[in-house]
Design an enzyme around this catalytic site. Structure first.
Site, PDB file in Angstrom:
ATOM      1  N   CYS A  37      -2.132   9.069   2.884  1.00  0.00           N
ATOM      2  CA  CYS A  37      -1.721   8.531   1.584  1.00  0.00           C
ATOM      3  C   CYS A  37      -2.702   8.893   0.479  1.00  0.00           C
ATOM      4  CB  CYS A  37      -1.526   7.025   1.666  1.00  0.00           C
ATOM      5  SG  CYS A  37      -2.904   6.169   2.417  1.00  0.00           S
ATOM      6  N   GLU A  65       0.881  -1.174   0.000  1.00  0.00           N
ATOM      7  CA  GLU A  65       0.000   0.000   0.000  1.00  0.00           C
ATOM      8  C   GLU A  65       0.913   1.217   0.000  1.00  0.00           C
ATOM      9  OE1 GLU A  65      -3.467   0.209   0.146  1.00  0.00           O
ATOM     10  OE2 GLU A  65      -3.627  -1.946  -0.186  1.00  0.00           O
TER      11      GLU A  65
END
Lengths: 489, 529
Positions: free
Chosen positions: A244, A210
Site C-alpha cells: 500500500c 487503511e
C-alpha cells in the site's frame, strides 16, 4: 442464525464475561501469539509462498518480524498504556482527581488484506487484544492458503471465542457487516472502504480505514541518484509492488530521467539477478484478475526496462516506463504491481501541482539533499505519511502513527496508537461533595456578582504544570546550593 | 441581453459567484447562450466551492492568520453580546446571565486557551526514535485537513456551534458553519454578524433546514462535525461515507445518575437539580434519570424540591432564570413522556408559553415511556434499585451514555462504577462541569457518539497529524540487510535492529548523569592540586 451472526454473538458473550479485561489475561494472549510465530514459522511460510511466492527469509523480514517487534513492545508497555492518564488541572479542578481512563470498546471487527496478510491482519489484532476487546478476525479470501492457515492456527493459540477467525468471501463479509460491532478496522481499497463505512454508519460504529492510492515519489536532481534509486527500486519491487505504501510513480526532471532508469535497472539486477523469474526473492502477482489488470495498465506507455510476463505463472518482471503522460492508463489508478512509471516534470513547482491534483496519498516520498526542497514539498502537499530519502521504512517506526488522510484512509495505528485507536479514552472527573460555597456562583438566582466570580474562575488560566516545575527547580537549586556549600566548608 | 435576463430573475449574484468559481474569464460567457448548468448549482454548492478555493489559496494556514481570526471571533463575542443574548432570549428564554454563563463564557475561555497555546500545538512533535532512526528526524507534523463542515445544535447554539469552529480555525482549515434552524434567532444573528468579523469566504455561515443540510451533505468535506441526535448522526455518517469523510458525532442518550445512600444527599441533590434544570433539561449531558435505593428515595425527593425552590422560587414560571421548551413539537413530545408515570412533584404546564415546570416522576420502570428515549426536558424520573449492583446492571442494559454520574463518599464504589460500565465520560459528585475542563477530551462512545474535542483535542481532531521521517542518503551499508538477495545473516541483522528496544531517553539521562558525575570528580581532582 448465520455462521457469522453466531461467531459475533459468541464473541460478544465472551467479552461480557469480562475475561478479556484484566491486564494479565491480555498479556497472556499476546504471549501465546508470540509463540504462534516462533513455533509455526514453517506453515506460515509455506502458505505465503503458495499465495505470493515469497521466500522464507523474505516472509520473515516483511511479515512476522514486524509483528514480533510489535507484540514485544505491547507486552512491555501495556501497563503504562492502560493506566489512568492524569490531565492538566486548572483553578476549578485543583482539589479534584482528573484523568483519562482507557477502557475496551467491546467487539472489534478486523478485515485483513491479502498483500501482507499476517502483518496487516494481526497488527490491529495485537492492538485490539491489548486494549481488552474481543475481536472477530476476517482474513482476506484472496490469499487462499494463508487464510486457511490463519483459521487453523489462531484458535489453537489464542482464545477462540474472544478472537474467532471467520473466513469467506464477499457474501460472508457482507453478513458480518450487518452485525453490530464497537469498531471496524479495515485494510484494503477505497471503493470497499466506502461500503464499510456506510455499513458501519447504521450502527454508529467508528471505523479505521487503511486504504491506498498513488503514492508519489519525487526525485530531485540534487541528490545521490545511485542510493535514491536503489531505495526506490527496493520500495517498488518488494512483494512485486503489491504494497500500500509502495512508491507508485516517480516524478523527476527530464535531465535525470535516463540516469534514474539506469540506476533502477542496476538495482533490479543487484536484487533479482538478470532473470527475476528464477530469483527466489522475486514474488508473483496474487492472481489472474490482478495480473490482467496490471498488464492492461501498460497499454499506452513506453516500456524501457522489463515488461516480460508469463500469465500461467502470474509473473510480471520489474518494469520501468519512461516519459509517462498524466493521461496514461497507468496513472489513472493505484498500480499495486511491479510497474514504475517515470513522469517527467519541469521542477518542484510542477511536481507539487501534479501531486495536489490527485487524491491525498497514503505516503509521499522525496529524494533530495536539499532541506529546502524537502520542507517545501512537505508544506505544500498533504499525505498520510511523509518520508524523505527512503521508502517504506516509516512503517516500522512504531512511535510514528501510521494511517491515511482523505481517500487514503482515516484513523491510525502501530504501537501505542493501535492501543489508543481500539480503546475508549474515557474522561473522568472525581469531585468531592464539599466546598459547596464555591458552587454558589453557578446556581440560580443568577446575579452579576455571581457571574463575575464565574468569569474569574473559568477565564483565569495559568499553567500549573509550568509553575509546579519552576517551583521544583527552585527547591532543587536551593538544596543543591546548601549541600555544595556544606561540602566545600 | 444576458445581463438583463439575469438581473430580472435575480440570479445575478448566483451567476457572478458561479462564474468566479468556475470560469474566471467572464468574457467567455458574454454573448453566449446560458447553459442550463448555471442554474443547477445550488447555493450550498457555490458556498462550499468558494470556501475550498479560499482554502487552496493557503491563507488560512499561517499561524498569524489563524490567531488573527480567533481574536476577531473574540471581538465578535464581546461586541455582539447583546445580539447573542437577545437571540437566546427569543429562542430558549435564556436571560443574559444564563447566556453568558452557559454559552459565551466557555467560548471565551476556549479562545483564550487556543490563542495562547496555538504555537505549541501546531509545532512538529518529535517522537521516540529507535536504533534505525538514530540519525534521522522523526516527528508528527499537524497540518490542516482542508474544508470542515460544522452542523450545530439548537440547545446551546453558540457554544456547541462555535467551540468546534475555534478548533477548526486553529487547525488552519476552512469551515462551513451550519447553525440549527430550530434556534432560528441565533442562527440569523450568526449569519448576519459572523461574516463581519471572520473571513467570510473561508468560514461561511449557511442557514436553512433539512433540505439545505442534505444538500450540504452531498458535497465533499475533509471532516464533518455534527452535534445532535443519534438518528440524524447515522444519516450524517452515511453521507460522509460516500466521500470517505471522517466524522465527529456528538450525540446523546440517557445519562444515568446513581445516588449512593452513603453521601451528602443535600449537596448531591442540589448539584443534580442544577444539572437537570439548566436550560430546562435541554442539555446533552443533563442527568437524564436518577437511580437510588428506596431507603433514600424520599430524602432525595425532599432535597430536590428544596433546591428547585432555592433556584427558581415557588413559581418557576415567573423566575427569569427558568427556561422554556424550544418548540411545540418538543413540548408535545415531553408531555407524552409523562404518561404512565406518577408525578411526585411539579407537572404544571402551559402550552402557550412552552412552559413545563420542574417535574420529578416516581413509579418509573424500564418499561415507562419516559425511559424509552432521551428526555431532553425538565422531567426527572427516580428509579429505585437494590444497590450498586442492580444499578450497574440497569445501566449496562442500555446504550452507552454520553456521561455517567455517580454521587458517593465511597471511592471503591466510584471505582466499581467506572470499571463495570462504559460511557463517554464519568463524573463523580457533580453534574455538567467536566465539559468546562478543556483538558478532558469530551465525546461519546457507541450510540452517544464518536470523536472527542475541547481544547487541544479539538485542534488534533481537526488536523491531519502527519508522520514525517527525514532520512539521509548515507549509511547505505546498514540498508544492505534489507535488500535482496535475502539470506539468514542479513535477516539476523534486521532482527537485531528492529527488535532491540532501548529507551533512548533513559540512555540520555544515564549519559547526562555520568557526564555530571565525571565533571564533579574532575573538578574535585583539580581542586586538590
Amino acid at each position: 442464525m448465520s455462521r457469522e451472526q453466531q461467531a459475533v454473538a459468541r464473541a460478544r458473550k465472551a467479552f461480557e464475561t469480562g475475561r478479556s479485561k484484566p491486564l494479565e489475561y491480555r498479556i497472556h494472549q499476546l504471549q501465546n501469539l508470540q509463540r504462534l510465530f516462533s513455533e509455526r514459522q514453517k506453515e506460515i511460510s509455506d502458505a505465503i509462498n503458495k499465495d505470493l511466492k515469497r521466500s522464507e527469509v523474505g516472509m520473515q523480514m516483511f511479515e512476522t518480524l514486524g509483528l514480533e517487534g510489535e507484540i514485544a513492545l505491547t507486552i512491555k508497555k501495556l501497563k503504562e498504556w492502560a493506566a489512568p492518564r492524569p490531565v492538566e488541572k486548572n483553578l476549578m479542578t485543583l482539589s479534584d482527581t482528573v484523568y483519562v481512563w482507557p477502557e475496551p470498546l467491546g467487539v472489534v471487527l478486523i478485515i485483513g488484506a491479502w498483500n501482507y496478510p499476517w502483518a496487516v491482519t494481526v497488527q490491529p489484532l495485537i492492538g485490539a487484544i491489548a486494549a481488552g476487546n474481543a475481536a472477530v478476525v476476517k482474513p482476506s479470501e484472496v490469499c487462499v492458503h494463508t487464510a486457511k492457515v490463519m483459521e487453523e492456527l489462531l484458535p489453537v493459540y489464542i482464545d477462540k471465542e474472544l478472537y474467532p477467525v471467520v473466513c469467506g468471501g464477499v457474501p460472508e463479509t457482507q453478513e458480518l457487516l450487518r452485525q453490530r460491532f464497537d469498531h471496524i478496522f479495515y485494510t484494503g481499497n477505497s471503493t470497499v472502504g466506502k461500503l464499510i463505512m456506510e455499513a458501519a454508519a447504521k450502527h454508529l460504529t467508528p471505523v479505521t480505514l487503511e486504504l491506498g492510492g498513488k503514492s508519489p515519489c519525487y526525485i530531485d536532481k540534487n541528490c545521490d541518484l545511485s542510493i535514491a534509486c536503489r531505495r526506490v527500486a527496493w520500495g517498488k519491487f518488494t512483494n512485486c509492488g503489491q504494497t500500500c505504501i509502495a512508491p507508485d510513480y516517480v516524478l523527476c526532471e527530464p535531465s535525470i530521467q535516463d540516469r534514474v532508469i539506469e540506476e533502477v535497472k542496476k538495482s533490479i539486477k543487484d536484487f533479482y539477478t538478470d532473470n527475476p523469474k528464477t530469483c527466489p526473492d522475486y514474488g508473483r502477482i496474487i492472481n489472474q484478475r490482478h495480473f490482467k489488470r496490471i498488464m492492461g495498465l501498460l497499454e499506452d506507455s513506453a516500456v524501457t526496462v522489463g515488461g516480460e510476463n508469463d500469465e500461467s505463472n502470474c509473473y510480471i518482471a520489474p518494469t520501468v516506463l519512461r516519459d509517462v503522460k498524466p493521461e496514461a492508463k497507468v496513472m489513472q489508478e493505484e498500480i499495486f504491481g511491479p510497474l514504475l512509471p517515470i513522469v517527467p516534470i519541469s521542477g518542484l513547482d510542477e511536481a507539487i501541482k501534479f501531486i495536489n491534483k490527485g487524491e491525498k496519498p497514503l505516503a509521499l516520498y522525496v529524494f533530495s539533499s536539499d532541506d529546502k526542497v524537502i520542507n517545501r514539498l512537505r508544506d505544500q502537499t498533504s499525505s498520510g505519511g511523509f518520508l524523505a530519502n527512503d521508502c517504506l521504512v516509516h512503517f516500522s517506526v512504531s512511535s510514528l502513527p501510521f494511517g491515511g488522510v482523505g481517500n487514503s484512509g482515516m484513523g491510525c495505528y502501530h504501537g501505542r496508537f493501535s492501543f489508543d485507536q481500539l480503546s475508549h479514552l474515557r474522561g473522568c472527573l472525581i469531585k468531592q461533595l464539599k466546598m459547596e460555597g464555591v458552587n454558589k456562583m453557578r446556581y440560580p438566582p443568577h446575579t452579576p456578582k455571581k457571574l463575575g466570580w464565574a468569569r474569574f474562575f473559568i477565564l483565569k488560566t495559568f499553567n500549573l504544570g509550568w509553575v509546579g516545575r519552576m517551583l521544583l527547580l527552585a527547591v532543587l537549586a536551593v538544596v543543591g546550593a546548601v549541600v555544595l556549600q556544606k561540602y566545600l566548608q | 441581453m444576458t445581463d438583463l435576463l439575469l438581473s430580472r430573475c435575480g440570479f445575478r449574484e448566483v451567476f457572478s459567484t458561479f462564474s468566479e468559481v468556475c470560469c474566471p474569464n467572464l468574457s467567455e460567457w458574454k454573448g453566449d447562450f446560458i447553459r442550463p448548468s448555471v442554474f443547477t448549482m445550488s447555493r450550498e454548492q457555490v458556498v462550499v466551492e468558494r470556501a475550498r478555493r479560499a482554502f487552496q489559496t493557503g491563507r488560512s494556514k499561517p499561524l498569524d492568520f489563524r490567531i488573527q481570526q480567533l481574536k476577531k471571533l473574540q471581538s465578535f463575542i464581546c461586541e455582539r453580546q447583546k445580539d447573542i443574548t437577545d437571540a437566546l432570549r427569543r429562542d430558549l428564554s435564556k436571560n443574559e446571565f444564563v447566556s453568558e454563563l452557559f454559552e459565551t463564557l466557555v467560548l471565551e475561555a476556549e479562545l483564550k486557551l487556543t490563542i495562547s497555546r496555538l504555537a505549541d500545538w501546531a509545532a512538529p512533535r518529535p517522537v521516540e526514535k529507535n536504533l534505525l532512526t538514530l540519525t534521522d528526524e522523526a516527528y508528527v507534523k499537524p497540518e490542516p485537513l482542508g474544508l470542515v463542515l460544522i452542523i450545530g445544535p439548537w440547545n446551546y447554539p453558540w457554544a456547541l456551534t462555535l467551540l468546534p469552529l475555534v478548533g477548526a480555525i486553529a487547525a488552519g482549515n476552512a469551515v462551513v458553519i451550519k447553525p440549527s434552524e430550530i434556534s432560528l434567532n441565533s442562527s440569523n444573528v450568526m449569519e448576519e454578524y459572523l461574516p463581519q468579523y471572520i473571513d467570510k469566504d473561508l468560514y461561511p455561515v449557511v442557514t436553512g433546514g433539512a433540505a439545505e443540510t442534505q444538500e450540504l451533505l452531498k458535497q465533499k468535506f475533509d471532516h464533518i462535525f455534527y452535534t445532535g441526535s443519534s438518528s440524524v448522526g447515522k444519516l450524517v455518517m452515511e453521507a460522509a461515507a460516500r466521500h470517505l469523510t471522517p466524522v465527529t458525532l456528538e450525540l446523546g442518550g440517557k445519562s444515568p445518575c446513581y445516588i449512593d445512600k452513603n453521601c451528602d444527599i443535600t449537596t448531591a441533590c442540589r448539584r443534580i437539580t442544577w444539572g437537570k434544570l439548566t436550560n430546562c433539561g435541554q442539555t446533552c449531558i443533563a442527568p437524564d434519570y436518577v437511580l437510588c435505593e428506596s431507603v433514600v428515595q424520599s430524602r432525595v425527593l425532599e432535597e430536590i424540591k428544596k433546591s428547585i425552590k432555592e433556584f427558581y422560587t415557588d413559581n418557576p414560571k415567573v423566575s427569569d432564570d427558568y427556561g422554556r421548551i424550544v418548540s411545540q413539537r418538543h413540548f408535545k413530545r415531553l408531555m407524552g413522556l409523562m404518561e404512565g408515570s406518577t408525578v411526585a412533584f411539579g407537572g404544571d404546564v402551559d402550552e402557550s408559553q412552552l412552559y413545563i415546570g420542574p417535574t420529578v416522576l416516581e413509579g418509573v420502570t424500564s418499561e415507562s415511556r419516559v425511559m424509552k428515549e432521551e428526555i431532553f426536558g425538565p422531567l426527572l424520573p427516580i428509579i429505585t434499585v437494590d444497590g450498586v449492583e442492580e444499578a450497574i446492571q440497569f445501566i449496562n442494559d442500555r446504550e452507552k451514555p454520553l456521561v455517567l454520574y455517580v454521587f458517593s463518599y465511597d471511592k471503591k464504589l466510584i471505582k466499581r462504577m467506572l470499571a463495570e460500565t462504559s460511557s463517554g465520560a464519568l463524573l463523580a459528585n457533580d453534574c455538567l462541569v467536566h465539559f468546562i475542563d478543556s483538558a478532558l477530551p469530551f465525546g461519546g462512545v457507541g450510540h452517544s457518539g464518536m470523536g472527542r474535542y475541547r481544547g487541544r483535542h479539538s485542534f488534533d481532531l481537526l488536523s491531519n497529524l502527519r508522520s514525517c521521517l527525514i532520512k539521509q542518503l548515507h549509511l547505505e551499508r546498514v540498508n544492505s540487510m534489507r535488500y535482496p538477495p535475502h539470506n539468514s545473516r542479513r535477516l539476523g541483522w534486521a532482527r537485531f535492529f528492529l527488535l532491540t528496544q532501548i529507551s533512548l531517553r533513559r540512555l540520555g539521562y544515564v549519559l547526562a548523569m555520568l557526564a555530571a558525575l565525571s565533571a564533579f570528580l574532575v573538578q574535585k581532582y583539580l581542586r586538590q592540586d
